[in-house]
Design an enzyme around this catalytic site. Structure first.
Site, short mmCIF file in Angstrom:
data_model
loop_
_atom_site.label_atom_id
_atom_site.label_comp_id
_atom_site.label_asym_id
_atom_site.label_seq_id
_atom_site.Cartn_x
_atom_site.Cartn_y
_atom_site.Cartn_z
N ASP A 135 0.99 -1.11 -0.02
CA ASP A 135 0.05 0.24 -0.02
C ASP A 135 0.86 1.14 -0.08
O ASP A 135 1.88 1.09 0.02
CB ASP A 135 -1.06 0.10 1.22
CG ASP A 135 -0.27 -0.11 2.44
OD1 ASP A 135 0.40 0.94 2.80
OD2 ASP A 135 -0.28 -0.80 3.42
N HIS B 154 8.40 -5.59 -1.63
CA HIS B 154 7.59 -6.29 -2.39
C HIS B 154 6.73 -5.61 -3.14
O HIS B 154 5.88 -6.12 -3.67
CB HIS B 154 6.75 -7.04 -1.28
CG HIS B 154 7.51 -8.21 -0.27
ND1 HIS B 154 6.70 -8.41 0.84
CD2 HIS B 154 8.54 -8.56 -0.21
CE1 HIS B 154 7.57 -9.33 1.65
NE2 HIS B 154 8.56 -9.50 0.87
N THR C 169 4.98 -7.52 12.07
CA THR C 169 5.24 -8.46 11.22
C THR C 169 5.18 -9.94 11.83
O THR C 169 5.18 -9.91 13.29
CB THR C 169 6.76 -8.54 10.72
OG1 THR C 169 7.78 -8.33 11.94
CG2 THR C 169 7.14 -6.95 10.12
N ALA D 7 -0.52 -1.07 16.79
CA ALA D 7 0.70 -0.20 16.31
C ALA D 7 0.18 1.06 16.60
O ALA D 7 1.13 2.06 16.59
CB ALA D 7 0.85 -0.60 14.65
#
Length: 244
Positions: free
Chosen positions: A99, A119, A186, A229
């Site tokens: 994103d 990625h 992660t 987060a």
């Protein structure tokens, strides 16, 4: 910590964007389909899948590309953008996410060396004919021409399983110079990113994990802080900038 740390490498994963409403790509219960539109990884995220059924793969990524454009950065993205703006030393944010929420939060603030998409990116298309990557927000299902060469060889600029992530040499070079490695959101299950903490430890780099729950690699970190987060990342950024 802010007086002894100069160079920082940060790895971000799906957990930092989950609070913005972006689905993760984990398998469902009992080995069922993944959460993303109930497709299996091998059906939509491998070169073999694209060769076998390009229409399905394009439809899948068209939906993801459209959905991402409706999401907004959360306080974790904003905090890292603030760190990018204010940190006086070296900083590299390596994201596994495809994103653009780091960018929309304010990173990399004009200096692209600060942010690296290992990625790939949903909002880019890769022309397999001329090897140029172009910004892309529309669909690819209709096989539109490449804006550079005109060939109809565009594919999502996303690293699929079985393909090499981008700029690994740059990432390892940054780790060799780092004083601190931070992993945010992660699972510790997807390599080579999951191996970064071991590389950092072997290099004598201090390691910190910020995650919702312990990951598969938590035992490798010098310190783990658990929580959402949007809370733990701003708290840590305040601390590293000397605002605690």
């Amino acid at each position: 910590m802010a007086t002894t740390i100069r160079n920082i490498v940060i790895l971000t994963g799906a957990g930092i964007s989950a609070e913005s409403g972006i689905d993760t790509f984990r398998a469902g219960a009992n080995g069922g389909p993944s959460l993303w539109e109930q497709h299996r990884v091998e059906d939509v995220a491998t070169p073999e899948a694209f060769a076998r059924d390009p229409d399905l793969v394009h439809r899948f990524y068209d939906m993801r590309r459209a959905a991402i454009q409706t999401k907004r950065p959360n306080p974790a993205h904003v905090a890292l953008a603030r760190l990018d703006a204010e940190w006086p030393g070296s900083l590299l944010i390596v994201t596994q996410n495809v994103d653009d929420l780091h960018e929309r939060a304010g990173a990399p603030l004009g200096h692209n060396q600060r942010l690296l998409h290992m990625h790939g990116e949903h909002l880019k298309a890769w022309c397999t004919s001329c090897d140029i990557r172009s910004p892309w927000r529309k669909e690819l299902s209709s096989r539109p021409p490449c804006p550079v060469c005109g060939a109809r060889g565009l594919r999502p600029d996303v690293v699929w399983f079985g393909e090499m992530p981008y700029r690994m040499g740059d990432i390892y070079a940054a780790l060799r110079e780092a004083d601190l490695f931070v992993s945010i959101g992660t699972s510790g299950a997807v390599y080579p990113a999951a191996g970064f903490v071991q590389n950092a430890v072997e290099l004598g780099v201090h390691t910190l994990e910020l995650n919702l729950e312990e990951s598969q690699g938590s035992r490798m970190f010098h310190e783990t802080r658990l929580g959402v987060a949007s809370e733990v990342v701003p708290t840590w950024v305040d601390e590293i900038l000397g605002r605690d």
